[in-house]
Design a protein around this motif. Structure first.
Motif, PDB file in Angstrom:
ATOM      1  N   GLU A  19      14.792  40.038  45.366  1.00 13.36           N
ATOM      2  CA  GLU A  19      15.022  41.058  44.258  1.00 13.36           C
ATOM      3  C   GLU A  19      13.991  42.238  45.090  1.00 13.36           C
ATOM      4  OE1 GLU A  19      16.476  39.766  40.171  1.00 13.36           O
ATOM      5  OE2 GLU A  19      14.393  39.404  40.650  1.00 13.36           O
ATOM      6  N   LEU A  20      12.946  41.836  45.616  1.00  9.59           N
ATOM      7  CA  LEU A  20      12.001  42.960  46.270  1.00  9.59           C
ATOM      8  C   LEU A  20      12.487  43.766  47.339  1.00  9.59           C
ATOM      9  CD1 LEU A  20       8.864  40.684  45.920  1.00  9.59           C
ATOM     10  CD2 LEU A  20       9.795  42.440  44.176  1.00  9.59           C
ATOM     11  N   GLY A  21      13.801  43.231  47.780  1.00 11.49           N
ATOM     12  CA  GLY A  21      14.109  43.765  49.331  1.00 11.49           C
ATOM     13  C   GLY A  21      15.040  45.135  48.973  1.00 11.49           C
ATOM     14  N   GLU A  22      15.245  45.491  48.039  1.00 12.84           N
ATOM     15  CA  GLU A  22      16.266  46.808  47.854  1.00 12.84           C
ATOM     16  C   GLU A  22      15.444  48.075  48.469  1.00 12.84           C
ATOM     17  OE1 GLU A  22      18.505  47.374  46.004  1.00 12.84           O
ATOM     18  OE2 GLU A  22      18.958  45.762  44.709  1.00 12.84           O
ATOM     19  N   PRO A  23      15.949  48.683  49.077  1.00 11.56           N
ATOM     20  CA  PRO A  23      17.472  48.881  48.794  1.00 11.56           C
ATOM     21  C   PRO A  23      18.270  48.080  49.883  1.00 11.56           C
ATOM     22  CG  PRO A  23      16.819  50.820  50.045  1.00 11.56           C
ATOM     23  CD  PRO A  23      15.483  49.945  49.799  1.00 11.56           C
ATOM     24  N   PHE A  24      17.589  47.673  50.981  1.00  6.17           N
ATOM     25  CA  PHE A  24      18.197  46.926  52.206  1.00  6.17           C
ATOM     26  C   PHE A  24      18.923  45.704  51.934  1.00  6.17           C
ATOM     27  CE2 PHE A  24      15.218  50.105  54.174  1.00  6.17           C
ATOM     28  CZ  PHE A  24      16.227  51.122  54.505  1.00  6.17           C
ATOM     29  N   ILE A  25      18.171  44.999  50.994  1.00  8.12           N
ATOM     30  CA  ILE A  25      18.662  43.515  50.508  1.00  8.12           C
ATOM     31  C   ILE A  25      19.165  43.616  49.060  1.00  8.12           C
ATOM     32  CG2 ILE A  25      17.945  41.049  49.975  1.00  8.12           C
ATOM     33  CD1 ILE A  25      16.463  41.234  52.715  1.00  8.12           C
ATOM     34  N   ARG A  26      20.378  43.096  48.691  1.00  9.81           N
ATOM     35  CA  ARG A  26      20.778  43.002  47.308  1.00  9.81           C
ATOM     36  C   ARG A  26      20.517  41.368  46.988  1.00  9.81           C
ATOM     37  NH1 ARG A  26      23.232  45.816  50.191  1.00  9.81           N
ATOM     38  NH2 ARG A  26      22.987  48.108  50.128  1.00  9.81           N
ATOM     39  N   ALA A  27      19.626  41.023  46.096  1.00 11.61           N
ATOM     40  CA  ALA A  27      19.597  39.677  45.699  1.00 11.61           C
ATOM     41  C   ALA A  27      21.114  39.339  45.311  1.00 11.61           C
ATOM     42  CB  ALA A  27      18.620  39.464  44.631  1.00 11.61           C
ATOM     43  N   ARG A  28      21.264  37.853  45.930  1.00  6.80           N
ATOM     44  CA  ARG A  28      22.448  37.220  45.448  1.00  6.80           C
ATOM     45  C   ARG A  28      22.047  36.412  44.150  1.00  6.80           C
ATOM     46  NH1 ARG A  28      25.407  38.921  50.181  1.00  6.80           N
ATOM     47  NH2 ARG A  28      23.690  39.706  51.389  1.00  6.80           N
ATOM     48  N   THR A  29      22.943  35.659  43.655  1.00  8.24           N
ATOM     49  CA  THR A  29      23.089  34.882  42.492  1.00  8.24           C
ATOM     50  C   THR A  29      22.089  33.516  42.571  1.00  8.24           C
ATOM     51  OG1 THR A  29      25.013  33.708  42.512  1.00  8.24           O
ATOM     52  CG2 THR A  29      25.016  35.787  41.372  1.00  8.24           C
ATOM     53  N   LEU A  30      21.394  33.125  41.559  1.00  7.98           N
ATOM     54  CA  LEU A  30      20.949  31.854  41.719  1.00  7.98           C
ATOM     55  C   LEU A  30      21.783  30.656  42.277  1.00  7.98           C
ATOM     56  CD1 LEU A  30      18.717  31.689  38.398  1.00  7.98           C
ATOM     57  CD2 LEU A  30      17.760  31.748  40.946  1.00  7.98           C
ATOM     58  N   SER A  31      23.029  30.889  41.839  1.00 12.75           N
ATOM     59  CA  SER A  31      24.002  29.881  42.290  1.00 12.75           C
ATOM     60  C   SER A  31      24.490  29.808  43.827  1.00 12.75           C
ATOM     61  CB  SER A  31      25.336  30.031  41.674  1.00 12.75           C
ATOM     62  OG  SER A  31      25.361  29.783  40.327  1.00 12.75           O
ATOM     63  N   ASP A  32      24.187  31.276  44.143  1.00 14.58           N
ATOM     64  CA  ASP A  32      24.409  31.340  45.784  1.00 14.58           C
ATOM     65  C   ASP A  32      23.208  30.933  46.520  1.00 14.58           C
ATOM     66  OD1 ASP A  32      27.092  32.991  45.837  1.00 14.58           O
ATOM     67  OD2 ASP A  32      25.726  34.438  45.022  1.00 14.58           O
ATOM     68  N   TYR A  33      22.095  30.961  46.054  1.00 19.35           N
ATOM     69  CA  TYR A  33      20.962  30.312  46.742  1.00 19.35           C
ATOM     70  C   TYR A  33      20.987  28.700  46.676  1.00 19.35           C
ATOM     71  CZ  TYR A  33      19.272  35.156  47.337  1.00 19.35           C
ATOM     72  OH  TYR A  33      19.158  36.463  47.833  1.00 19.35           O
ATOM     73  N   TRP A  34      21.406  28.425  45.542  1.00 17.81           N
ATOM     74  CA  TRP A  34      21.620  26.818  45.515  1.00 17.81           C
ATOM     75  C   TRP A  34      22.471  26.377  46.515  1.00 17.81           C
ATOM     76  CZ3 TRP A  34      26.125  24.086  44.634  1.00 17.81           C
ATOM     77  CH2 TRP A  34      25.913  22.662  44.373  1.00 17.81           C
TER      78      TRP A  34
END
Ligand SMILES: CC(C)(COP(=O)(O)OP(=O)(O)OC[C@H]1O[C@@H](n2cnc3c(N)ncnc32)[C@H](O)[C@@H]1OP(=O)(O)O)[C@@H](O)C(=O)NCCC(=O)NCCS
Length: 159
Positions: A19-34
């Motif tokens: 989530e700190l990676g904006e604007p170049f990274i958009r955090a995915r969902t917790l399910s995606d990281y799982w």
């Protein structure tokens, strides 16, 4: 620093880091990281500090359609730890796995105004793939990720 595969117990902290990676990274969902932790951990290394915090993470996948390829989706280093070799160590880990699988290529994309990313990829030996136009001297492939989603593409050949 320890570099270790992403595990389900890291999912929440990795999500917060991304989530700190904006604007170049958009955090995915917790399910995606799982899912990344359960299905792709050997190409999703994280860097853990001595005080047990996650300083950086890479999310990458071996292609099922082109098994010689590994696509690196996200590379993120916490702001407090940049320029200390974390992205280098994480991508080295992915490369080691790629070598074990006899893969031939790592590739990734970034946005042409992401100067730190461009500097990092080129320092690590990635080559900016020739595209159909340039932005600030960086070659870009139009619509690479679909209409209106042009990207600078970089690859590291492993052969
Ligand atoms: C791009 C990013 C991942 C680099 O991570 P990092 O851990 O700071 O990179 P490293 O310390 O491993 O750097 C490796 C080399 O890349 C180059 N480099 C990295 N960041 C650089 C910068 N901001 N400016 C110039 N060169 C840079 C340097 O040559 C560096 O080696 P050196 O420090 O010995 O000179 C980091 O800036 C980041 O997390 N940015 C936000 C998220 C993002 O944009 N990710 C990329 C899109 S997926």
């Amino acid at each position: 620093m320890i570099v270790t595969p992403l595990q389900p117990k890291h999912v929440s902290e990795v999500h917060q880091l991304m989530e700190l990676g904006e604007p170049f990274i958009r955090a995915r969902t917790l399910s995606d990281y799982w899912l990344y932790a359960k299905l792709f951990s050997s190409t999703c290394p994280i860097a853990i500090s001595e005080d047990n915090t996650i300083m950086g993470a890479v999310i990458a996948f071996r292609s099922q359609d082109e098994p010689a390829d590994i696509y690196v989706q996200d590379v993120m280093t916490h702001l407090l730890h940049r320029r200390s070799g974390i992205a280098r160590a994480l991508l080295h880990s992915v490369r080691s796995q790629a070598d074990k699988w006899d893969c031939e290529r790592l590739y990734l994309t970034s946005e042409p105004d992401n100067h730190a990313a461009h500097a990092c990829w080129t320092a690590l030996g990635f080559v900016n793939v020739p595209g159909d136009h340039e932005v600030n001297g960086i070659s870009v492939i139009s619509d690479f990720k679909g209409p209106g989603r042009s990207r600078a593409v970089y690859e590291l050949l492993l052969t």
